[in-house]
Design a protein around this motif. Structure first.
Motif: not given
Length: 363
Positions: A161-173, A277-289
């Motif tokens: 951590k920090p790690v970020a999950f990026l979910n891409i469906g109809g909208v991205s979050n 807008a993130l408190p700290e840059a993620p070390r890892t991005w996990v792409l879902c959706g």
């Protein structure tokens, strides 16, 4: 508990179902998972319900468009539920998300249609539904609601951590999980939604399979800059979108290929903007959706983020993360554990949610 989670996203492509063994805190085992695609006729019924929700005629009481859509939703969920129950054995509980047809957090309104009581009766299994309502009543955005499950996945695999999950469906979050397990999450912009609309409008199918159409085009930087002037990108703190908050006006003059390339690059640019807008840059991005299957989008994200990992790289079931999450939230709901948090939806305090529907005795 052995819990079956259902998810039908705003892309209106079908229903995902996944079995999870969990107590709502630990992930104990992963059971069978399946997806069923909507037929063209079923999709038209669902699109009619969305059109009704977006129209000036809404909200009448129980419009026929909603009733027809709920019949489609019930039919597909019952079919999947029976198939997985036969394959896996007894199921203790079902998590049911329903189909989002409208999301207006500024009006404290989110609408997921479906018939959780009929689903409980049909499968003779208790169902947890209405997962977003309590959060909105408490002053939250009602979305995103999956972050606590992303945190459980990160813990399961021991992700740095920090790690970020990026979910891409109809909208991205994005879900950001800090070194101290702090959670920050918000919608970042359009996901597949605009791209799907563009492809369908040109009679080229329901989505840009593998990003092939976008790969043939040129992204127009001036159009992307104009699209990034949308007021949503000026918001801070927890924020969420309806799939239809953005439109295709800016790309109407482009070819099918250039429009797809521009919308794809815009989707990636919205994610890059959100990193600020993130408190700290993620070390890892996990792409879902579903968007992770779009190779052109993946290239655009890699270029802006410095590299993304597919969910499968960590042993996750990328197509079923959201269905698993609904199962996880159902477990937390029946235990009275919070499912949304100040950093994810803006609710003033950690908030539980969901309503339990018990099956009526079979005749």
């Amino acid at each position: 508990m052995r819990i079956l989670g259902f998810m039908s996203g705003t892309s209106l492509d079908g229903v995902d179902a996944a079995l999870l063994e969990t107590d709502g805190e630990r992930l104990i085992a992963f059971g069978p998972a399946r997806a069923v695609s909507y037929t063209a006729a079923q999709r038209r019924v669902l699109e009619a319900a969305v059109a009704m929700a977006l129209s000036d005629r809404f909200p009448p009481f129980e419009p026929k468009a909603f009733a027809d859509a709920e019949a489609v939703i019930l039919e597909t969920h019952l079919k999947l539920g029976r198939e997985i129950s036969e394959q896996s054995g007894p199921v203790d509980l079902i998590g049911f998300h329903g189909q989002t047809v409208l999301h207006r957090p500024d009006q404290h309104l989110t609408l997921q249609i479906g018939r959780p009581q009929a689903l409980a009766d049909g499968l003779q299994i208790p169902v947890v539904g209405d997962l977003r309502i309590r959060d909105m009543q408490e002053g939250g955005q009602g979305a995103p609601i999956v972050p606590i499950y992303h945190a459980a996945l990160a813990e399961l695999r021991g992700l740095e951590k920090p790690v970020a999950f990026l979910n891409i469906g109809g909208v991205s979050n994005i879900t950001w999980i800090g070194p101290d397990n702090a959670l920050e999450a918000f919608d970042v912009g359009p996901g597949n939604g605009l791209i799907d609309q563009w492809v369908a409008a040109h009679g080229l199918g329901s989505c840009d399979t593998d990003g092939r159409l976008a790969g043939l085009g040129i992204a127009h930087a001036d159009v992307i800059r104009r699209m990034m002037e949308h007021p949503f990108f000026g918001l801070t703190g927890p924020r969420s979108l309806d799939r239809y908050d953005f439109n295709l006006d800016a790309v109407q003059s482009l070819s099918a290929e250039d429009g797809a390339a521009t919308l794809t690059a815009f989707t990636a640019e919205a994610v890059a903007h959100a990193v600020q807008a993130l408190p700290e840059a993620p070390r890892t991005w996990v792409l879902c959706g579903g968007g992770r299957h779009n190779k052109t989008l993946g290239h655009e994200l890699d270029r802006r983020l410095g590299g993304c990992h597919l969910a499968e790289d960590f042993g996750f079931r990328g197509d079923f993360v959201e269905a698993e999450a609904i199962a996880f939230l159902a477990a937390r709901s029946v235990r009275g554990l919070p499912i949304t948090f100040p950093g994810t939806t803006g609710t003033p305090r950690p908030t539980t949610g969901g309503k339990l529907y018990r099956p009526a005795p079979a005749p």
